[in-house]
Design a protein around this motif. Structure first.
Motif, PDB file in Angstrom:
ATOM      1  N   LEU A   1       0.828  -1.205   0.000  1.00 28.19           N
ATOM      2  CA  LEU A   1       0.000   0.000   0.000  1.00 28.19           C
ATOM      3  C   LEU A   1       0.863   1.256   0.000  1.00 28.19           C
ATOM      4  N   THR A   2       0.614   2.130  -0.988  1.00 30.94           N
ATOM      5  CA  THR A   2       1.360   3.379  -1.063  1.00 30.94           C
ATOM      6  C   THR A   2       0.531   4.411  -1.824  1.00 30.94           C
ATOM      7  N   ILE A   3       1.147   5.528  -2.221  1.00 33.42           N
ATOM      8  CA  ILE A   3       0.402   6.648  -2.788  1.00 33.42           C
ATOM      9  C   ILE A   3       0.355   6.641  -4.312  1.00 33.42           C
ATOM     10  N   GLY A   4       0.944   5.682  -4.955  1.00 33.26           N
ATOM     11  CA  GLY A   4       0.913   5.606  -6.408  1.00 33.26           C
ATOM     12  C   GLY A   4       1.350   4.233  -6.864  1.00 33.26           C
ATOM     13  N   GLU A   5       0.790   3.769  -7.982  1.00 35.31           N
ATOM     14  CA  GLU A   5       1.116   2.416  -8.436  1.00 35.31           C
ATOM     15  C   GLU A   5       2.466   2.337  -9.151  1.00 35.31           C
TER      16      GLU A   5
ATOM     17  N   ASN B   1       2.936  -1.994  -6.213  1.00 36.14           N
ATOM     18  CA  ASN B   1       2.235  -1.009  -5.402  1.00 36.14           C
ATOM     19  C   ASN B   1       0.716  -1.093  -5.577  1.00 36.14           C
ATOM     20  N   ILE B   2       0.010  -0.863  -4.481  1.00 29.78           N
ATOM     21  CA  ILE B   2      -1.450  -0.815  -4.472  1.00 29.78           C
ATOM     22  C   ILE B   2      -1.868   0.524  -3.871  1.00 29.78           C
ATOM     23  N   GLU B   3      -2.798   1.210  -4.525  1.00 35.45           N
ATOM     24  CA  GLU B   3      -3.317   2.467  -3.995  1.00 35.45           C
ATOM     25  C   GLU B   3      -4.580   2.215  -3.172  1.00 35.45           C
TER      26      GLU B   3
ATOM     27  N   GLY C   1       6.128   6.638  -2.989  1.00 39.33           N
ATOM     28  CA  GLY C   1       5.991   6.377  -1.560  1.00 39.33           C
ATOM     29  C   GLY C   1       7.173   6.888  -0.771  1.00 39.33           C
ATOM     30  N   ASN C   2       7.116   6.702   0.530  1.00 34.37           N
ATOM     31  CA  ASN C   2       8.202   7.145   1.406  1.00 34.37           C
ATOM     32  C   ASN C   2       9.341   6.115   1.401  1.00 34.37           C
ATOM     33  N   SER C   3      10.367   6.394   2.181  1.00 31.52           N
ATOM     34  CA  SER C   3      11.541   5.511   2.185  1.00 31.52           C
ATOM     35  C   SER C   3      11.189   4.117   2.678  1.00 31.52           C
ATOM     36  N   LEU C   4      10.272   4.016   3.635  1.00 36.07           N
ATOM     37  CA  LEU C   4       9.856   2.694   4.135  1.00 36.07           C
ATOM     38  C   LEU C   4       9.280   1.862   2.998  1.00 36.07           C
ATOM     39  N   VAL C   5       8.383   2.437   2.233  1.00 37.34           N
ATOM     40  CA  VAL C   5       7.743   1.712   1.140  1.00 37.34           C
ATOM     41  C   VAL C   5       8.753   1.346   0.057  1.00 37.34           C
ATOM     42  N   ARG C   6       9.613   2.261  -0.298  1.00 41.07           N
ATOM     43  CA  ARG C   6      10.582   1.991  -1.369  1.00 41.07           C
ATOM     44  C   ARG C   6      11.544   0.870  -0.992  1.00 41.07           C
TER      45      ARG C   6
END
Length: 351
Positions: free
Chosen positions: A182-186, A212-214, A191-196
Motif C-alpha cells: 500500500l502506497t500513494i501511487g502504483e 504497489n497498491i493504492e 511512496g516514502n523511504s519505508l515503502v521503497r
C-alpha cells in the motif's frame, strides 16, 4: 488433533460496552457453533449480563478477575501492574490448555503485549501483526497490519506479507495469493523511504508480489494481500468503517425524501440488505493477530453484540481448521522467514 468443541476465552470486560454487549454476543456464537466459553472479568457484572440468557452450565465457565485494562493504559504498565487483568488471564488459559483461542475488544496494544508475553511468537517472526479480512469485488482481501505496529522497518512489512500470504492460502484457500504494498501511487518508486525499501525486499521473495497498491484499489481485487504499517492500516480501516456507516445514513435520508424513492427502496430491499451486510465491519467480527503461538482475535473497541458473535465464531473456526498450526507449518517450510529477519538483512532494511 483439534478439539471437537473448542473453548474460547472471552475478555468480557473489553470494549466500550463491557459485559452487557460482550456476553450476549459470545453466548450466541457458542450456541450457534457448539463452542465452549470461558467468560473472564468481574463475575458480578458477567452474571448480570447472563440474566435472561439461555445456556448450558457445562458449556460455560466464569473466571473472576479483579483488574480491568483501560483503553488509555500503556501495554508495558499492564504487564507489570495488572497481572490479574481479564486479557492476561485469557491468554494464560490458552497457554495452560484450558482454552483454545482468545477474543477481546479491549486495548489492542495490551492484547498484543499480553499475547506475546504469555504465548510467545512463532519462530522467526519479529512482530505479530493484525490482519483484517475485507470484502472485495473478487473475494476476501487481507489488510495487514491494521494497528499492532505503528513504527515498522522494511523487513517487518515483508514478514507481515509472508504471514498473510500463508494465511490466505491455508484459511481463505487462495491458490497463489497476489501480494501488494500500500502506497500513494502504483508506479515503481512512489511512496516514502519505508515503502521503497520494502518494495525492494518483496521483489527478492518468492511471493506473487504485484507491486504497489493504492487506496482506491482495496475493493477491486487487484491483490489478495495488502501490506502496510499499522499506522496507515488503522487509519485506512477506520476510514472504510466510517464511510460505510455514513453511506447507510445518507441512503436512508434520501429514501425518505419522496414516495418514489421509498417505493424503489421496497423493491430493492433484499439487494440493499445484502449490500449492507457486505460493508458492515460487524460481519467480520475482528482481526486475527498473526504471529502468536496461539489464536487471538482483536475486535474494535466499539464492537456491538453482532461483531462479538462473529469474532467468537471466527475463533472457533480457526481452532477447528487448525489455522495457527497451518500458519506455523507454512512459515516453517519457508526459509524466507529466516532470510528476511533483522540479523540477515543489510542495514538499510532494518534502520
Amino acid at each position: 488433533m483439534h478439539p471437537a468443541k473448542p473453548i474460547i476465552a472471552v475478555d468480557a470486560m473489553g470494549g466500550d460496552f463491557g459485559p452487557e454487549v460482550v456476553v450476549p454476543g459470545a453466548l450466541k456464537a457458542a450456541i450457534k457453533d457448539n463452542l465452549g466459553l470461558a467468560l473472564i472479568g468481574d463475575e458480578q457484572k458477567i452474571r448480570q449480563a447472563l440474566e435472561g440468557q439461555k445456556f448450558k452450565d457445562s458449556d460455560l465457565e466464569i473466571i473472576h478477575t479483579s483488574e480491568v485494562v483501560e483503553m488509555s493504559e500503556k501495554p508495558s504498565d499492564i504487564l507489570r501492574k495488572k497481572k490479574n487483568s481479564s486479557i492476561q488471564t485469557a491468554f494464560r488459559l490458552v497457554r495452560e490448555g484450558r482454552a483454545h483461542g482468545v477474543v477481546s475488544a479491549g486495548n489492542s496494544g495490551a492484547t498484543l503485549a499480553c499475547g506475546m508475553f504469555t504465548l510467545g511468537r512463532i519462530k522467526g517472526i519479529e512482530r505479530p501483526a493484525l490482519a483484517s479480512i475485507l470484502p472485495s469485488e473478487k473475494g476476501p482481501v487481507i489488510l495487514i497490519d491494521v494497528g499492532a505496529n505503528v513504527d515498522c522497518k522494511p523487513y517487518h512489512l515483508v514478514q507481515f506479507g509472508l504471514m498473510a500470504e500463508v494465511f490466505s492460502r491455508s484459511v481463505l484457500h487462495v491458490d497463489r495469493p497476489k501480494v501488494g504494498l500500500l502506497t500513494i501511487g502504483e508506479e515503481e518508486g512512489k511512496g516514502n523511504s519505508l515503502v521503497r525499501e520494502t518494495s525492494k525486499l518483496f521483489k527478492m521473495t518468492s511471493m506473487n508480489f504485484v507491486g504497489n497498491i493504492e487506496g482506491r484499489d482495496f475493493f477491486m481485487g487487484k491483490a489478495d494481500v495488502i501490506v502496510c504499517d499499522g499506522f496507515v492500516g488503522n487509519v485506512s480501516l477506520k476510514l472504510m468503517e466510517g464511510l460505510a456507516v455514513s453511506l447507510t445514513k445518507i441512503l436512508k435520508e434520501e429514501v425518505r425524501k419522496s414516495w418514489l424513492a421509498r417505493l424503489g427502496f421496497l423493491l430493492g430491499i433484499r439487494a440493499l440488505k445484502r449490500f449492507g451486510r457486505r460493508i458492515d465491519y460487524a460481519e467480520y467480527g475482528g482481526a486475527p493477530l498473526l504471529g502468536l503461538n496461539g489464536i487471538g482475535i482483536v475486535c474494535h473497541g466499539s464492537s456491538n453484540s453482532k461483531a462479538i458473535t462473529n469474532a467468537v465464531l471466527m475463533a472457533g473456526e480457526f481452532v477447528r481448521n487448525k489455522a495457527n498450526e497451518n500458519l506455523i507449518n507454512g512459515l516453517g517450510a519457508n526459509k524466507e522467514i529466516s532470510i528476511f529477519a533483522k540479523k540477515a538483512l543489510p542495514k538499510s532494511a532494518v534502520t
